[in-house]
Structure formats: structure tokens, C-alpha cells
Write an enzyme that holds these catalytic residues in place. Structure first.
Site, mmCIF file in Angstrom:
data_model
loop_
_atom_site.group_PDB
_atom_site.id
_atom_site.type_symbol
_atom_site.label_atom_id
_atom_site.label_comp_id
_atom_site.label_asym_id
_atom_site.label_seq_id
_atom_site.Cartn_x
_atom_site.Cartn_y
_atom_site.Cartn_z
ATOM 1 N N LYS A 106 0.867 -1.174 0.000
ATOM 2 C CA LYS A 106 0.000 0.000 0.000
ATOM 3 C C LYS A 106 0.898 1.216 0.000
ATOM 4 O O LYS A 106 2.052 1.143 0.461
ATOM 5 C CB LYS A 106 -0.858 -0.010 1.270
ATOM 6 C CG LYS A 106 -2.056 0.878 1.215
ATOM 7 C CD LYS A 106 -3.276 0.185 0.607
ATOM 8 C CE LYS A 106 -4.453 1.119 0.512
ATOM 9 N NZ LYS A 106 -5.624 0.478 -0.082
ATOM 10 N N GLY A 112 -24.667 3.172 2.225
ATOM 11 C CA GLY A 112 -23.767 3.748 1.222
ATOM 12 C C GLY A 112 -24.126 3.278 -0.170
ATOM 13 O O GLY A 112 -24.063 2.081 -0.473
ATOM 14 N N GLY A 163 -22.727 4.308 -3.211
ATOM 15 C CA GLY A 163 -21.720 4.847 -4.124
ATOM 16 C C GLY A 163 -21.446 3.843 -5.221
ATOM 17 O O GLY A 163 -22.339 3.113 -5.670
ATOM 18 N N VAL A 194 -19.914 0.925 -5.309
ATOM 19 C CA VAL A 194 -20.218 -0.483 -5.026
ATOM 20 C C VAL A 194 -21.684 -0.654 -4.635
ATOM 21 O O VAL A 194 -22.375 -1.557 -5.127
ATOM 22 C CB VAL A 194 -19.308 -1.025 -3.896
ATOM 23 C CG1 VAL A 194 -19.654 -2.473 -3.578
ATOM 24 C CG2 VAL A 194 -17.843 -0.916 -4.288
HETATM 25 P P1 NAD Z 1 -17.899 5.526 -2.818
HETATM 26 O O1 NAD Z 1 -17.167 6.677 -2.230
HETATM 27 O O2 NAD Z 1 -18.217 5.510 -4.263
HETATM 28 O O3 NAD Z 1 -19.280 5.306 -2.038
HETATM 29 C C1 NAD Z 1 -19.437 5.477 -0.670
HETATM 30 C C2 NAD Z 1 -20.859 5.982 -0.465
HETATM 31 O O4 NAD Z 1 -21.109 6.061 0.929
HETATM 32 C C3 NAD Z 1 -21.098 7.374 -1.049
HETATM 33 O O5 NAD Z 1 -22.279 7.373 -1.825
HETATM 34 C C4 NAD Z 1 -21.213 8.255 0.182
HETATM 35 O O6 NAD Z 1 -22.061 9.358 -0.026
HETATM 36 C C5 NAD Z 1 -21.786 7.283 1.181
HETATM 37 N N1 NAD Z 1 -21.571 7.643 2.577
HETATM 38 C C6 NAD Z 1 -20.500 8.251 3.139
HETATM 39 N N2 NAD Z 1 -20.679 8.416 4.461
HETATM 40 C C7 NAD Z 1 -21.882 7.862 4.736
HETATM 41 C C8 NAD Z 1 -22.633 7.705 5.922
HETATM 42 N N3 NAD Z 1 -22.205 8.175 7.105
HETATM 43 N N4 NAD Z 1 -23.814 7.064 5.852
HETATM 44 C C9 NAD Z 1 -24.291 6.618 4.675
HETATM 45 N N5 NAD Z 1 -23.634 6.751 3.514
HETATM 46 C C10 NAD Z 1 -22.450 7.380 3.544
HETATM 47 O O7 NAD Z 1 -17.059 4.232 -2.399
HETATM 48 P P2 NAD Z 1 -17.165 2.784 -3.035
HETATM 49 O O8 NAD Z 1 -16.138 2.651 -4.092
HETATM 50 O O9 NAD Z 1 -18.581 2.453 -3.347
HETATM 51 O O10 NAD Z 1 -16.670 1.907 -1.802
HETATM 52 C C11 NAD Z 1 -17.495 1.660 -0.685
HETATM 53 C C12 NAD Z 1 -16.678 0.977 0.391
HETATM 54 O O11 NAD Z 1 -16.161 -0.244 -0.123
HETATM 55 C C13 NAD Z 1 -15.452 1.771 0.877
HETATM 56 O O12 NAD Z 1 -15.223 1.496 2.234
HETATM 57 C C14 NAD Z 1 -14.325 1.180 0.048
HETATM 58 O O13 NAD Z 1 -13.081 1.324 0.717
HETATM 59 C C15 NAD Z 1 -14.741 -0.264 -0.025
HETATM 60 N N6 NAD Z 1 -14.199 -0.968 -1.191
HETATM 61 C C16 NAD Z 1 -14.465 -0.510 -2.442
HETATM 62 C C17 NAD Z 1 -13.952 -1.209 -3.543
HETATM 63 C C18 NAD Z 1 -14.257 -0.765 -4.953
HETATM 64 O O14 NAD Z 1 -14.028 -1.557 -5.885
HETATM 65 N N7 NAD Z 1 -14.775 0.422 -5.165
HETATM 66 C C19 NAD Z 1 -13.166 -2.353 -3.348
HETATM 67 C C20 NAD Z 1 -12.928 -2.798 -2.040
HETATM 68 C C21 NAD Z 1 -13.447 -2.088 -0.971
#
Ligand code: NAD
Length: 374
Positions: free
Chosen positions: A95, A195, A197, A199
Site C-alpha cells: 500500500k 452507502g 456509491g 459499489v
Molecule cells: P464511494 O465513495 O463511491 O461510495 C461510498 C458511499 O457512501 C457514497 O455514496 C457516500 O455518499 C456514502 N456515505 C458516506 N458516508 C456515509 C454515511 N455516514 N452514511 C451513509 N452513507 C455514507 O465508495 P465505493 O467505491 O462504493 O466503496 C465503498 C466501500 O467499499 C469503501 O469502504 C471502500 O473502501 C470499499 N471498497 C471498495 C472497492 C471498490 O471496488 N470500489 C473495493 C474494495 C473495498
């Protein structure tokens, strides 16, 4: 600042501090293990000192910020080793963190300087996108090094990992529902998704396709509206989602959602979602969940779909959709093994997963040493 003796440092192969005065780059690259292949994990760009500034003189805040950055990169890099090992990948764990505010500092010049630092490691570390870095920033780093993955386009680019992460989480939820509720389908199962977003939205699509009842929240209304535009869902306030009366709580927003304060409110029988670092303290909240009869799917096992999707890029192989999907779908089998071992041994799923990962890495190291001795 103790580093070698810290729990997170454990068995790191190499940690490199990098700086470039012209661009303002201050970065740390941590290579936890290359036993299974090149150490691969995202680059986090984060203003670690900002949290301390209000209560401490600037120089003290900066020092504490640097300590936070060291522990963050070590913890995350070890986590990537475990994730990649449990996903059966030819990737080790690493990382990197760039210290500072990406909006102020994240220039192409700085990213190119960072690329040069990665290049000096000669391929033992591959960077990818993480919090605070964007595809454009990674593309700038890729101008000065080949050791970047998760890029768009080109012969080997694998692009957005989120759909694969969502598929893995969906597969993992199905495995957990089968294990705990004895159901082969999610039809009628209630899932609370925190959340919406990258995923979360793909996950909701999968869950709906299987007939699950959906409860959702987000702090951004547009994300909720995007989900409602495609079908029914109950919407709750962000601070209520973990306490919804449901079968599965799926954290897909933040880390640290499983903490002493939140645990008592959880009514779900299963916690299974994409967020990284869901447990505030490894071995504590997962044990508490186990005692309460709540099945916890270890985060780095269930959310490995994204890193599975970039493996081919590290090896400069053309992405093979069928192979990639087969690997993502194996996440369910891996979780079932962990769940069974946890039931049999009466120990938390997070601890079982860590031990399985350490065992895979240890055996890979032994095989490497044996091959070198021949
Ligand atoms: P993202 O930033 O696209 O989505 C996160 C969502 O959570 C956003 O829509 C945000 O508005 C919402 N959010 C933030 N704080 C919040 C709260 N207090 N209550 C409710 N919603 C809230 O991130 P992502 O890419 O969708 O990833 C989501 C999680 O999965 C993260 O923890 C990330 O580290 C983990 N992750 C993602 C991937 C990937 O491929 N994108 C891979 C492994 C792990």
C-alpha cells in the site's frame, strides 16, 4: 515512534519514505509481502495532520499526522497481503500513502514524482486507485512508471473495479444467508445497504435481481434517488441503518462501523458488506458479534472482487472476463470455509481469516526459499 515493534509492522519486507521538494511530495510505500507475487495495493492521498490541527500547534500536529500515516500504510498493506492471499491471487500485499490534501497538492507533477519513486522499487510494488486518488492522477504516475494498475483503456487496462467488488459482495451475502438462514436464494431476505456509491448501487441491482427486500441510506440524496429510480427501497436516515431490523446489514460506505457503540444496536443476523476495516479493533468486535449469534463476513475476503479484477493487469495479460468472474464467485466458497471453521472452533471469523491468510503467505515464502535453495 515505535515502528518495528508495532502490531501493524509485523513481517513487513520493506517500507520506503519518499520526498520530492519540487512537487511537495511526501509519501510512504509499504511492501508487506511479495511471497505470492508483486505487492499490490492502492495509493491513499490523505491529509493526516488536519485532524490534529485544531487542538495542537502545527509542528506537533504534523508529527502526529506522520505517525498516523505510518500506521495507516502498514495496517493497510498487511490487509492487502491477507486480501490477495485469501482471493487466491498471484499478488502480494502493499500500500502507499501520499501525505497532504489532494486538492491542494495532487498535481500531475507530484504524481509523476511519485511514479518515479514507485519505479525505483523495480516492480516489487504496484499502485492502484484508493481514497484521494483518481484515474487521472494514476495516469500521471503511469507516465513515469509501468508499475500502476487499474488504468482505463490500453491492451491490459481493467478500469473500474466496483462492479466486480459488488458481485463478490453479493456472492458473499448469498453464502452467509445459506450458512446462517439455510436459504438458497435471497428472495424475501431483507438487506440494509449503508452507502450507495460505486459499489452500493451495483450491489442493490444484484440484490433486487434475486428478490431481496432493500433498505438503503446515503448522505448524498442524488445517490438515493438513483437507486429509487430503478425500483422500490425503504429509505432510512444514515444514523439508523445499522440498527434496521433486517437479515443482512451491508456496510458499503465507511470503515469502523462495527464498534462498541454500534454493536448493541445491530439487529441483523448477518453483517456482510464492501467497506474496508469494518471492525474498529480486529478480534474484538468480531468476537462480540459471534457471541451474539451474528455472522460476520470478514471485509477483506468479501470485498476482494475489485483486486481480483486488476490481477491480469499486473501480469500484462488481456483481461479474461470468464476467468475473472469465476474467481470472484469463489469468494462465496472461501467465506463458507471460514464460517464452518468459526462454528467448529468457537472463534471469530476475522481471526480465522487472518490465520488462513498468514498460513497461505507462510507456505508461499517457504516454497520460494526451497526453490531458491535448489
Ligand atoms: P464511494 O465513495 O463511491 O461510495 C461510498 C458511499 O457512501 C457514497 O455514496 C457516500 O455518499 C456514502 N456515505 C458516506 N458516508 C456515509 C454515511 N455516514 N452514511 C451513509 N452513507 C455514507 O465508495 P465505493 O467505491 O462504493 O466503496 C465503498 C466501500 O467499499 C469503501 O469502504 C471502500 O473502501 C470499499 N471498497 C471498495 C472497492 C471498490 O471496488 N470500489 C473495493 C474494495 C473495498
Amino acid at each position: 515512534m515505535p515502528v518495528f515493534d508495532s502490531r501493524s509492522f509485523k513481517n513487513h519486507e520493506q517500507v520506503v519514505f519518499c520526498s520530492d521538494e519540487a512537487s511537495g511530495l511526501k509519501a510512504i510505500i509499504a511492501v508487506h509481502s511479495t511471497a505470492l507475487g508483486p505487492a499490490t495495493g492502492g495509493t491513499r492521498f490523505w491529509d493526516y495532520a488536519a485532524n490534529h490541527r485544531r487542538s495542537a500547534p502545527i509542528d506537533v500536529a504534523e508529527t502526529r499526522g506522520e505517525q498516523d500515516a505510518v500506521y495507516d500504510v502498514l495496517r493497510l498493506s498487511r490487509g492487502m497481503s491477507f486480501k490477495n492471499a485469501m482471493a487466491g491471487l498471484r499478488l502480494g500485499g502493499g500500500k502507499s500513502v501520499i501525505i497532504g490534501n489532494p486538492k491542494e497538492l495532487g498535481t500531475p507533477e507530484l504524481m509523476r514524482a511519485f511514479g518515479r519513486m514507485i519505479n525505483r522499487l523495480g516492480g516489487s510494488y504496484y499502485a492502484a486507485e484508493d481514497v484521494g486518488t483518481s484515474p487521472d492522477m494514476l495516469a500521471a504516475a503511469a507516465e513515469t512508471t509501468n508499475f500502476v494498475c487499474g488504468l482505463e483503456g490500453g491492451d491490459f487496462g481493467t478500469g473500474d473495479p466496483s462492479p466486480h467488488t459488488a458481485l463478490g459482495v453479493y456472492t458473499g451475502i448469498k453464502a452467509a444467508v445459506k450458512h446462517r438462514l439455510g436459504k438458497d436464494s435471497l428472495n424475501g431476505v431483507t438487506v440494509a445497504v449503508q452507502g450507495l456509491g460505486h459499489v452500493g448501487q451495483y450491489l442493490v441491482d444484484h440484490l433486487r435481481g434475486d428478490g431481496a427486500k432493500i433498505v438503503v441510506t446515503d448522505i448524498v440524496d442524488a445517490n438515493i434517488q438513483a437507486v429509487l429510480a430503478k425500483g422500490d427501497a425503504e429509505v432510512v436516515a444514515p444514523d439508523a441503518i445499522h440498527a434496521v431490523d433486517c437479515d443482512v446489514f451491508a456496510p458499503c460506505a465507511l470503515g469502523g462501523v462495527l464498534n462498541p457503540k454500534s454493536l448493541g444496536d445491530i439487529k441483523a443476523t448477518i453483517v456482510a458488506g464492501a467497506s474496508n476495516n469494518q471492525l474498529e479493533t480486529e478480534g474484538r468486535e468480531d468476537e462480540e458479534l459471534r457471541k451474539r449469534g451474528i455472522l460476520y463476513a470478514p471485509d477483506y475476503v468479501i470485498n476482494a472482487g475489485g483486486i481480483i479484477s486488476v490481477e491480469s493487469e499486473v501480469y500484462k495479460e488481456k483481461p479474461n472476463a470468464a476467468e475473472r468472474e469465476a474467481k470472484v464467485l469463489r469468494i462465496g466458497d472461501t467465506l463458507t470455509k471460514i464460517f464452518n471453521a468459526s462454528d467448529k472452533e468457537g472463534r471469530p471469523t476475522g481471526v480465522i481469516a487472518n490465520e488462513m491468510a498468514e498460513d497461505i503467505i507462510r507456505r508461499a515464502n517457504e516454497a520460494k526459499l526451497a526453490a531458491a535453495a535448489e
